[in-house]
Design a protein around this motif. Structure first.
Motif, PDB file in Angstrom:
ATOM      1  N   LEU A 172      -2.940  14.180  11.838  1.00  0.00           N
ATOM      2  CA  LEU A 172      -2.133  13.151  12.497  1.00  0.00           C
ATOM      3  C   LEU A 172      -0.876  12.856  11.687  1.00  0.00           C
ATOM      4  CD1 LEU A 172      -1.613  10.774  14.520  1.00  0.00           C
ATOM      5  CD2 LEU A 172      -2.931   9.371  12.917  1.00  0.00           C
ATOM      6  N   TYR A 173      -1.039  12.627  10.392  1.00  0.00           N
ATOM      7  CA  TYR A 173       0.113  12.297   9.551  1.00  0.00           C
ATOM      8  C   TYR A 173       1.126  13.439   9.518  1.00  0.00           C
ATOM      9  CZ  TYR A 173      -2.928   8.484   8.018  1.00  0.00           C
ATOM     10  OH  TYR A 173      -3.754   7.391   7.980  1.00  0.00           O
ATOM     11  N   GLU A 174       0.643  14.661   9.401  1.00  0.00           N
ATOM     12  CA  GLU A 174       1.557  15.804   9.396  1.00  0.00           C
ATOM     13  C   GLU A 174       2.303  15.903  10.720  1.00  0.00           C
ATOM     14  OE1 GLU A 174      -1.075  18.996   8.246  1.00  0.00           O
ATOM     15  OE2 GLU A 174      -0.556  18.741   6.122  1.00  0.00           O
ATOM     16  N   LYS A 175       1.611  15.674  11.816  1.00  0.00           N
ATOM     17  CA  LYS A 175       2.245  15.703  13.134  1.00  0.00           C
ATOM     18  C   LYS A 175       3.349  14.657  13.227  1.00  0.00           C
ATOM     19  CE  LYS A 175       1.095  15.168  18.021  1.00  0.00           C
ATOM     20  NZ  LYS A 175       0.030  14.816  18.972  1.00  0.00           N
ATOM     21  N   ARG A 176       3.168  13.528  12.553  1.00  0.00           N
ATOM     22  CA  ARG A 176       4.151  12.436  12.562  1.00  0.00           C
ATOM     23  C   ARG A 176       5.241  12.616  11.501  1.00  0.00           C
ATOM     24  NH1 ARG A 176       4.504   8.402  16.315  1.00  0.00           N
ATOM     25  NH2 ARG A 176       5.483   7.303  14.599  1.00  0.00           N
ATOM     26  N   GLY A 177       5.211  13.738  10.750  1.00  0.00           N
ATOM     27  CA  GLY A 177       6.278  14.030   9.806  1.00  0.00           C
ATOM     28  C   GLY A 177       5.983  13.678   8.356  1.00  0.00           C
ATOM     29  N   TYR A 178       4.778  13.258   8.045  1.00  0.00           N
ATOM     30  CA  TYR A 178       4.410  12.956   6.658  1.00  0.00           C
ATOM     31  C   TYR A 178       4.111  14.253   5.931  1.00  0.00           C
ATOM     32  CZ  TYR A 178       4.039   8.051   7.999  1.00  0.00           C
ATOM     33  OH  TYR A 178       4.317   6.787   8.445  1.00  0.00           O
ATOM     34  N   ARG A 179       4.504  14.316   4.658  1.00  0.00           N
ATOM     35  CA  ARG A 179       4.292  15.496   3.838  1.00  0.00           C
ATOM     36  C   ARG A 179       3.707  15.089   2.497  1.00  0.00           C
ATOM     37  NH1 ARG A 179       4.390  17.393   8.050  1.00  0.00           N
ATOM     38  NH2 ARG A 179       6.113  18.427   9.054  1.00  0.00           N
ATOM     39  N   VAL A 180       2.987  16.007   1.860  1.00  0.00           N
ATOM     40  CA  VAL A 180       2.410  15.745   0.543  1.00  0.00           C
ATOM     41  C   VAL A 180       3.544  15.569  -0.456  1.00  0.00           C
ATOM     42  CG1 VAL A 180       1.010  16.689  -1.321  1.00  0.00           C
ATOM     43  CG2 VAL A 180       0.295  17.008   1.057  1.00  0.00           C
ATOM     44  N   GLN A 181       3.482  14.482  -1.201  1.00  0.00           N
ATOM     45  CA  GLN A 181       4.463  14.217  -2.249  1.00  0.00           C
ATOM     46  C   GLN A 181       3.836  14.429  -3.629  1.00  0.00           C
ATOM     47  OE1 GLN A 181       5.563  10.118  -2.713  1.00  0.00           O
ATOM     48  NE2 GLN A 181       7.489  10.630  -3.704  1.00  0.00           N
ATOM     49  N   SER A 182       2.581  14.061  -3.764  1.00  0.00           N
ATOM     50  CA  SER A 182       1.885  14.202  -5.034  1.00  0.00           C
ATOM     51  C   SER A 182       0.392  14.264  -4.759  1.00  0.00           C
ATOM     52  CB  SER A 182       2.214  13.031  -5.968  1.00  0.00           C
ATOM     53  OG  SER A 182       1.718  11.827  -5.422  1.00  0.00           O
ATOM     54  N   PHE A 183      -0.360  14.553  -5.789  1.00  0.00           N
ATOM     55  CA  PHE A 183      -1.810  14.555  -5.698  1.00  0.00           C
ATOM     56  C   PHE A 183      -2.347  13.494  -6.643  1.00  0.00           C
ATOM     57  CE2 PHE A 183      -0.662  18.928  -4.625  1.00  0.00           C
ATOM     58  CZ  PHE A 183      -1.366  19.096  -3.448  1.00  0.00           C
ATOM     59  N   VAL A 184      -3.345  12.760  -6.198  1.00  0.00           N
ATOM     60  CA  VAL A 184      -4.073  11.856  -7.086  1.00  0.00           C
ATOM     61  C   VAL A 184      -5.237  12.663  -7.637  1.00  0.00           C
ATOM     62  CG1 VAL A 184      -5.479   9.767  -7.222  1.00  0.00           C
ATOM     63  CG2 VAL A 184      -3.430   9.801  -5.772  1.00  0.00           C
ATOM     64  N   MET A 185      -5.327  12.723  -8.943  1.00  0.00           N
ATOM     65  CA  MET A 185      -6.401  13.483  -9.566  1.00  0.00           C
ATOM     66  C   MET A 185      -7.290  12.522 -10.342  1.00  0.00           C
ATOM     67  SD  MET A 185      -4.132  16.749 -10.786  1.00  0.00           S
ATOM     68  CE  MET A 185      -5.530  17.776 -11.202  1.00  0.00           C
ATOM     69  N   GLN A 186      -8.557  12.860 -10.439  1.00  0.00           N
ATOM     70  CA  GLN A 186      -9.477  12.008 -11.186  1.00  0.00           C
ATOM     71  C   GLN A 186     -10.425  12.854 -12.001  1.00  0.00           C
ATOM     72  OE1 GLN A 186     -11.871   9.655  -8.544  1.00  0.00           O
ATOM     73  NE2 GLN A 186     -13.257  11.326  -8.103  1.00  0.00           N
ATOM     74  N   LYS A 187     -10.930  12.241 -13.028  1.00  0.00           N
ATOM     75  CA  LYS A 187     -11.941  12.866 -13.858  1.00  0.00           C
ATOM     76  C   LYS A 187     -12.986  11.791 -14.175  1.00  0.00           C
ATOM     77  CE  LYS A 187     -12.863  14.839 -18.378  1.00  0.00           C
ATOM     78  NZ  LYS A 187     -12.287  15.195 -19.682  1.00  0.00           N
ATOM     79  N   PRO A 188     -14.210  11.951 -13.677  1.00  0.00           N
ATOM     80  CA  PRO A 188     -15.247  10.995 -14.025  1.00  0.00           C
ATOM     81  C   PRO A 188     -15.512  11.003 -15.520  1.00  0.00           C
ATOM     82  CG  PRO A 188     -15.915  12.395 -12.180  1.00  0.00           C
ATOM     83  CD  PRO A 188     -14.662  12.973 -12.758  1.00  0.00           C
ATOM     84  N   LEU A 189     -15.714   9.825 -16.087  1.00  0.00           N
ATOM     85  CA  LEU A 189     -15.934   9.722 -17.534  1.00  0.00           C
ATOM     86  C   LEU A 189     -17.377   9.412 -17.896  1.00  0.00           C
ATOM     87  CD1 LEU A 189     -12.683   7.816 -18.480  1.00  0.00           C
ATOM     88  CD2 LEU A 189     -13.163  10.255 -18.685  1.00  0.00           C
ATOM     89  N   SER A 190     -18.245   9.376 -16.928  1.00  0.00           N
ATOM     90  CA  SER A 190     -19.662   9.098 -17.265  1.00  0.00           C
ATOM     91  C   SER A 190     -20.542  10.287 -16.967  1.00  0.00           C
ATOM     92  CB  SER A 190     -20.147   7.899 -16.489  1.00  0.00           C
ATOM     93  OG  SER A 190     -19.930   8.066 -15.103  1.00  0.00           O
TER      94      SER A 190
END
Length: 166
Positions: A148-166
């Motif tokens: 839906l977002y891509e159809k409306r013209g939204y594009r990836v700007q960045s990635f949120v990355m995570q690393k669990p610490l437990s």
């Protein structure tokens, strides 16, 4: 892109400070669908911290008669979709811009253009404020939302990355 029209029986309305409980309810539904086993007690605190006149909310309501297929009654409209907006800062240019905190449409009301109407509402609000962009975060596994977002013209700007610490 033309302004999308609501189907018969649906109404777009801007919320107010009295809609905190309704915003919380629809936020819980959103995250409950995406993460069924997650503890969601923190959502009330998030809303308490960020919900204000500067973070507007819109709802799409459906007439109770339309929702229940019963004759008109004194039952109030039922909120079946929600858009909650706020402000973010572009970390490269430093520009203030609109950010979509929440976009939710109840499962039985999807694929009728309601999310597109809410996105149009968000984009109109952002343009009226003078924003040059609008951002949102979407989970990588939520493929219908990404399409839906891509159809409306939204594009990836960045990635949120995570690393669990437990």
């Amino acid at each position: 892109m033309t302004t999308p029209q609501l189907p018969d029986g649906y109404h777009l309305r801007r919320g107010n400070a009295l809609d905190r409980a309704l915003l919380l309810k629809l936020t819980r539904r959103t995250y409950g669908e995406l993460h069924p086993n997650a503890a969601l007690h923190h959502l009330a605190e998030t809303i308490d911290q960020y919900f204000s006149a500067r973070t507007p909310v819109w709802f799409i309501d459906i007439d109770s008669a339309t929702a229940t297929r019963l004759p008109k009654s004194s039952v109030p409209p039922i909120a079946i979709a929600c858009l909650w907006l706020g402000t973010a800062i572009d970390q490269v240019r430093g520009d203030r811009h609109a950010n979509i905190f929440l976009l939710y449409v109840a499962p039985d009301h999807r694929r009728q253009g309601l999310a597109s109407i809410l996105l149009h509402t968000a984009e109109t609000w952002a343009k009226e404020r003078g924003d040059r962009q609008i951002t949102l975060q979407v989970f990588e596994f939520n493929e219908p939302a990404i399409r839906l977002y891509e159809k409306r013209g939204y594009r990836v700007q960045s990635f949120v990355m995570q690393k669990p610490l437990s």
